[in-house]
Design an enzyme around this catalytic site. Structure first.
Site, PDB file in Angstrom:
ATOM      1  N   HIS A 171     -13.720  23.532  20.851  1.00  0.00           N
ATOM      2  CA  HIS A 171     -15.189  23.579  20.825  1.00  0.00           C
ATOM      3  C   HIS A 171     -15.715  24.399  22.021  1.00  0.00           C
ATOM      4  O   HIS A 171     -16.289  23.847  22.963  1.00  0.00           O
ATOM      5  CB  HIS A 171     -15.694  22.138  20.882  1.00  0.00           C
ATOM      6  CG  HIS A 171     -17.133  21.920  20.559  1.00  0.00           C
ATOM      7  ND1 HIS A 171     -18.146  22.635  21.135  1.00  0.00           N
ATOM      8  CD2 HIS A 171     -17.724  21.039  19.720  1.00  0.00           C
ATOM      9  CE1 HIS A 171     -19.306  22.187  20.685  1.00  0.00           C
ATOM     10  NE2 HIS A 171     -19.080  21.220  19.820  1.00  0.00           N
ATOM     11  N   GLU A 273     -16.439  28.107  17.712  1.00  0.00           N
ATOM     12  CA  GLU A 273     -15.322  27.169  17.717  1.00  0.00           C
ATOM     13  C   GLU A 273     -14.295  27.509  16.640  1.00  0.00           C
ATOM     14  O   GLU A 273     -14.638  27.586  15.456  1.00  0.00           O
ATOM     15  CB  GLU A 273     -15.836  25.753  17.448  1.00  0.00           C
ATOM     16  CG  GLU A 273     -17.036  25.347  18.295  1.00  0.00           C
ATOM     17  CD  GLU A 273     -17.666  24.078  17.765  1.00  0.00           C
ATOM     18  OE1 GLU A 273     -16.934  23.208  17.237  1.00  0.00           O
ATOM     19  OE2 GLU A 273     -18.905  23.945  17.871  1.00  0.00           O
TER      20      GLU A 273
END
Length: 304
Positions: A171, A273
């Site tokens: 992330h 991500e």
């Protein structure tokens, strides 16, 4: 509360986290909060900070680059059980809400738990750190290579005797000069799931730009380029083993609702991500492994 490297100097490391092997000279262990080890890296190619909690890259900046590459919230909380806001949280072994049990934590348990250290090494190009984490049948190994580029590779192995699903995301919070001025290339023509409001299937037309909340899951194995005219640079995000790319910025209302992000913090980052979304979860047979990874590199324009 996050402390800078200079503030952390001189803090004592609790015996629970003392390394049993010799650390490379380019890595030192600090403890900005008691019982919360952070590895500070000063290598000829880059500086970085990596927390044992979540095996979380908090900061990374190649020495040829003028500004930090990752965004770390100044209000990030360093506490066991709480994911760090910014850097590169490891979402694992599922993405977003658990697909069948809403009582389990969003994005899995790896980002809010201490990992175990593996081998740390260095050469002229980069520092390499390895961390491991195990929960039930799931076993994860994260390899980080920090140099002029950042590479994060997550390997999941099923150590149980029954098949298990695995999904997740690396992330990455990328620092930008002004969210309204950037654009992201590489998604033109890609289908995506727009999860702002009622989920809807859409198709990207041209570069991704930002003037409101964005939360999209793109169907792509390819790379993307973040073009930032304010910071005079382009960040390329490559990946492998990942069928989805998530692009996220909370914008005004959601940023204000997050207690570990400044109200105006949304202007300073975008998340790109490498992901395996839950509906694309990989099903691992006993003994089987799956790898997915992201690689981030920066090209900076010459400033006159």
């Amino acid at each position: 509360m996050v402390l800078s490297g200079s503030q952390a100097k001189g803090l004592q490391i609790t015996p629970r986290y003392m390394e049993l092997h010799r650390m490379p000279d380019s890595i030192r262990t600090t403890e900005p909060v008691a019982g919360y080890p952070v590895y500070e890296i000063d290598h000829p190619t880059c500086t970085a900070r990596v927390a044992l909690h979540g095996a979380h890259v908090m900061e990374w900046q190649p020495k040829h680059v003028s500004d930090p590459v990752l965004y770390l919230s100044p209000e990030a909380v360093l506490r066991e059980g709480k994911a760090i806001r910014g850097g590169i949280p490891v979402c694992w072994p599922w993405f977003n809400a658990h697909p069948t049990d809403p009582s389990l934590p969003s994005h899995g348990f790896a980002r809010s738990t201490f990992w175990k250290t593996g081998e740390f090494s260095t050469d002229g190009d980069a520092v390499t750190l390895r961390f491991t984490f195990e929960k039930g049948a799931w076993h994860a190994e994260l390899r980080l290579s920090l140099g002029e580029a950042l590479e994060a590779e997550l390997t999941t192995t099923n150590r149980g005797d029954q098949p298990v699903p695995v999904s997740g995301a690396l992330h990455s919070y990328l620092r930008v000069g002004d969210i309204s001025a950037i654009h992201i290339e590489g998604f033109d023509g890609c289908g995506y799931l727009d999860t702002v409001g009622a989920p809807a299937a859409r198709r990207q037309d041209g570069p991704v730009r930002f003037d409101s909340e964005v939360d999209r899951i793109y169907d792509t194995h390819g790379s993307s380029r973040l073009v930032d005219p304010t910071l005079h640079r382009t960040i390329t995000v490559e990946k492998s083993g990942s069928p989805s790319t998530v692009v996220w910025n909370p914008w005004i209302e959601k940023a204000a609702a997050l207690g570990d992000l400044p109200d105006e913090g949304y202007k300073d980052f975008v998340c790109i991500e490498a992901a395996i979304a839950n509906d694309l979860a990989v099903r691992l047979a006993p003994g089987e492994s799956h790898k997915f990874s992201t690689r981030i590199r920066v090209e900076e324009e010459r400033r006159l």
